[in-house]
Motif scaffolding. Structure first.
Motif, short mmCIF file in Angstrom:
data_model
loop_
_atom_site.label_atom_id
_atom_site.label_comp_id
_atom_site.label_asym_id
_atom_site.label_seq_id
_atom_site.Cartn_x
_atom_site.Cartn_y
_atom_site.Cartn_z
N GLY A 1 0.81 -1.21 0.00
CA GLY A 1 0.00 0.00 0.00
C GLY A 1 0.84 1.26 0.00
N VAL A 2 0.51 2.16 0.93
CA VAL A 2 1.19 3.45 0.96
C VAL A 2 2.67 3.32 1.28
CG1 VAL A 2 0.76 3.93 3.40
CG2 VAL A 2 0.95 5.83 1.79
N GLN A 3 3.08 2.20 1.88
CA GLN A 3 4.51 2.01 2.14
C GLN A 3 5.34 2.04 0.86
OE1 GLN A 3 4.40 -1.77 4.17
NE2 GLN A 3 4.45 -0.85 6.20
N GLU A 4 4.70 1.78 -0.28
CA GLU A 4 5.43 1.85 -1.54
C GLU A 4 5.94 3.27 -1.81
OE1 GLU A 4 3.02 0.17 -4.60
OE2 GLU A 4 2.85 -1.79 -3.61
N LYS A 5 5.26 4.28 -1.24
CA LYS A 5 5.73 5.66 -1.38
C LYS A 5 7.05 5.89 -0.63
CE LYS A 5 1.28 8.13 -1.87
NZ LYS A 5 1.59 9.24 -2.77
N PHE A 6 7.31 5.04 0.35
CA PHE A 6 8.50 5.20 1.18
C PHE A 6 9.71 4.48 0.59
CE2 PHE A 6 5.32 4.77 4.97
CZ PHE A 6 4.69 5.94 4.59
N SER A 7 9.47 3.51 -0.26
CA SER A 7 10.52 2.57 -0.67
C SER A 7 11.15 2.94 -2.00
CB SER A 7 9.94 1.15 -0.75
OG SER A 7 10.92 0.25 -1.20
N ASP A 8 12.47 2.72 -2.08
CA ASP A 8 13.19 2.84 -3.35
C ASP A 8 13.36 1.49 -4.03
OD1 ASP A 8 14.15 5.74 -3.56
OD2 ASP A 8 14.75 5.21 -1.53
N GLY A 9 12.90 0.44 -3.39
CA GLY A 9 12.99 -0.89 -4.00
C GLY A 9 14.20 -1.67 -3.57
N THR A 10 15.39 -1.04 -3.69
CA THR A 10 16.64 -1.68 -3.29
C THR A 10 17.54 -0.66 -2.59
OG1 THR A 10 17.88 -1.14 -5.31
CG2 THR A 10 16.54 -3.17 -5.34
N GLY A 11 18.52 -1.17 -1.88
CA GLY A 11 19.47 -0.28 -1.24
C GLY A 11 20.26 0.53 -2.24
N ASP A 12 20.65 -0.07 -3.35
CA ASP A 12 21.41 0.66 -4.36
C ASP A 12 20.58 1.79 -4.96
OD1 ASP A 12 23.73 -0.84 -4.08
OD2 ASP A 12 23.11 -2.33 -5.58
N ALA A 13 19.28 1.55 -5.17
CA ALA A 13 18.42 2.60 -5.70
C ALA A 13 18.28 3.75 -4.70
CB ALA A 13 17.05 2.03 -6.05
N TRP A 14 18.17 3.41 -3.41
CA TRP A 14 18.15 4.46 -2.38
C TRP A 14 19.44 5.27 -2.45
CZ3 TRP A 14 21.76 4.87 1.60
CH2 TRP A 14 21.50 5.87 2.53
N LEU A 15 20.56 4.59 -2.54
CA LEU A 15 21.85 5.26 -2.57
C LEU A 15 21.96 6.19 -3.77
CD1 LEU A 15 24.70 5.51 -1.38
CD2 LEU A 15 25.35 3.51 -2.72
N ASP A 16 21.52 5.74 -4.94
CA ASP A 16 21.60 6.57 -6.14
C ASP A 16 20.73 7.82 -6.00
OD1 ASP A 16 23.31 4.76 -7.30
OD2 ASP A 16 21.76 3.77 -8.50
N ARG A 17 19.54 7.66 -5.43
CA ARG A 17 18.65 8.81 -5.30
C ARG A 17 19.21 9.82 -4.30
NH1 ARG A 17 15.42 10.10 -1.71
NH2 ARG A 17 15.28 8.03 -0.78
N VAL A 18 19.67 9.35 -3.14
CA VAL A 18 20.20 10.26 -2.13
C VAL A 18 21.45 10.98 -2.63
CG1 VAL A 18 21.06 10.46 0.23
CG2 VAL A 18 19.20 8.88 -0.28
N ALA A 19 22.25 10.30 -3.46
CA ALA A 19 23.46 10.91 -3.99
C ALA A 19 23.15 12.13 -4.86
CB ALA A 19 24.26 9.89 -4.79
N GLU A 20 21.92 12.24 -5.34
CA GLU A 20 21.53 13.39 -6.15
C GLU A 20 21.24 14.63 -5.31
OE1 GLU A 20 18.18 12.11 -8.41
OE2 GLU A 20 19.32 10.66 -9.62
N LEU A 21 20.99 14.45 -4.02
CA LEU A 21 20.70 15.58 -3.14
C LEU A 21 21.98 16.33 -2.82
CD1 LEU A 21 18.23 13.81 -0.68
CD2 LEU A 21 17.63 15.60 -2.33
N ARG A 22 21.91 17.64 -2.86
CA ARG A 22 23.07 18.47 -2.58
C ARG A 22 22.77 19.41 -1.41
NH1 ARG A 22 24.91 15.16 -5.25
NH2 ARG A 22 26.06 15.26 -7.23
N GLY A 23 23.74 19.54 -0.52
CA GLY A 23 23.59 20.51 0.55
C GLY A 23 23.82 21.93 0.05
N ASP A 24 23.46 22.88 0.89
CA ASP A 24 23.72 24.29 0.59
C ASP A 24 23.94 25.01 1.91
OD1 ASP A 24 21.15 24.93 1.68
OD2 ASP A 24 20.22 24.52 -0.27
#
Length: 426
Positions: free
Chosen positions: A159-182
């Motif tokens: 259900g709604v937990q799918e909104k929380f998940s990236d599917g795999t750890g590597d996919a989570w890592l790739d997405r977070v790597a796109e975030l940049r601090g300021d």
């Protein structure tokens, strides 16, 4: 250059009177005592504390305040209501809600927030909404992007937990790597819990960003401990330790149901613990071993978590009161220790903040000493009496962001909250 004159200020050596704080480009360049108030300075009356760090926030949970008590229930029934709310949020509605919530924090003295963020919805739009909301509210933010891959140990997301998940750890890592601090945002990582991150992925998340803060929900509920013991034969703390997830950059959130060995593991690794007393009470989680954790070597911080209230002064006082209820003894934490916990910016990756000292961001919270709650209190014990209602002026990064409960840029916070909440609750 900007200057603030403080009637009294909480300095590293104790409360001092007639303190002049000079600021350049948002940072404190000098702290001194003066007999005469210089012309042109901003006057801060009462007791001036360092800015508060809200080390654990789920901004969207604010919409549940006062709406989950009719039928009693448990943490798990509360979670069902949270899921329903999460399913209704969009990046635009989340921006409006988070902006209002962060404004509520700002008028209560919070100058930096650690947002434990797991509402990803397939990308980083929600994260960018949070970043913008914090900037609009004038407070700094650490986005603690949470890996969330399972609906429970050995269970898929549903259900709604799918909104929380990236599917795999590597996919989570790739997405977070796109975030940049300021200049206003730092990026951290989070293991949502040992329920939501499989054992074989814990080490990946723990080692992904070794120079950033790492947070994790830990042993909030006895059911979490039982499930972990049944599946792995280990407590959640021991499981995290074996995955390399306990280091001095780690903050465990809650830590309510810990064994003596768990406490030793956390303290031995210098891993911090963030207590959220109002949430732990609201959800009937229990009272954790705060004094034992501090004595073992775990730095303590505070969070408003689901925002049953947004009042870090009350959270600090509840930390001590919880200890008194648990042990039958008073004075488990000194007022100075409580102020240290509510100003622990290092827990969310801003180690230079949290004190009225040269080089720190100029974050100041003026607390009234003439209200019905604080009249007659000793200034050094104000944390045992004051509430967010006693916060008069809030300075973040050298700039006044709130006065007497009104946000300088966003105006009336109840109106702002109402406009954000109404579409979500209708």
């Amino acid at each position: 250059m900007k200057s603030y004159w403080c009637e009294r200020a909480w300095l590293p050596d104790g409360v001092a009177a007639r303190v002049l704080v000079r600021v350049d480009r948002g940072r404190i360049v000098s702290v001194s005592t003066v007999d005469t108030i210089p012309l042109g300075v901003e006057r801060l009356y009462g007791l001036v504390l360092p800015g508060f760090a809200n080390a654990h926030s789920h901004a969207f949970h604010r919409a549940l305040r006062g709406r989950t008590h009719g039928g009693g229930g448990t943490f798990w029934t509360w979670r069902d209501a949270m899921y329903e709310l999460a399913d209704r949020l969009t990046p635009d509605s989340y921006l409006r809600l988070a902006r209002a919530v962060y404004a509520e924090m700002a008028v209560a003295g919070v100058t930096a927030v650690g947002e434990f963020h797991y509402l990803h919805d397939g990308g980083n739009e929600m994260a960018e909404a949070l970043r913008q909301a914090a900037r609009d509210a004038g407070i700094r933010i650490t986005l603690l992007d949470a890996c969330y891959l399972a609906g429970g140990i050995g269970e898929p997301v549903r259900g709604v937990q799918e909104k929380f998940s990236d599917g795999t750890g590597d996919a989570w890592l790739d997405r977070v790597a796109e975030l940049r601090g300021d200049d206003n945002t730092r990026i951290g990582a989070a293991i949502h819990s040992v329920r939501a991150v499989p054992r074989d992925t814990l080490a990946l998340v723990a080692g992904a960003f070794p120079d950033r803060p790492l947070h994790v929900h830990l042993s909030e509920q006895p059911a979490e401990n039982r499930a972990c013991l049944d599946a792995y034969g280990l407590t959640p703390t021991r499981l995290l330790a074996e995955a390399g997830a306990l280091t001095e950059r780690t903050t465990a959130v809650h830590g309510t149901h810990l064994t003596d060995e768990d406490i030793a593991l956390l303290g031995g690794a210098s891993s911090g613990v963030c207590l959220c007393p109002s949430t732990e009470a609201d959800l009937a989680d229990g009272i954790g071993p705060a004094r034992e954790l501090a004595d073992a070597g775990s730095p303590l911080s505070l969070g408003s978590d689901q925002h049953a209230v947004v009042d870090l002064l009350a959270e600090a006082r509840a930390l001590e009161h919880g200890e008194r209820l648990r042990t039958g003894h008073r004075g488990r934490f000194t007022p100075a220790e409580l102020v240290g916990a509510l100003a622990n910016h290092a827990a969310i990756g801003w180690p230079e903040a949290g004190g009225i000292v040269v080089g720190a961001p100029c974050d100041l919270v003026s607390v009234r000493l003439d209200s019905v709650r604080t009249t007659g209190v000793e200034p050094g014990q104000v944390v045992m009496a004051a509430t967010a209602s006693d916060v008069s002026v809030v300075v973040a990064g050298g700039r006044v962001i709130a006065r007497d409960g009104v946000h300088e840029a966003l105006g009336d916070v109840p109106r702002l909250l109402g406009e954000a909440l109404r579409p979500l609750l209708d």
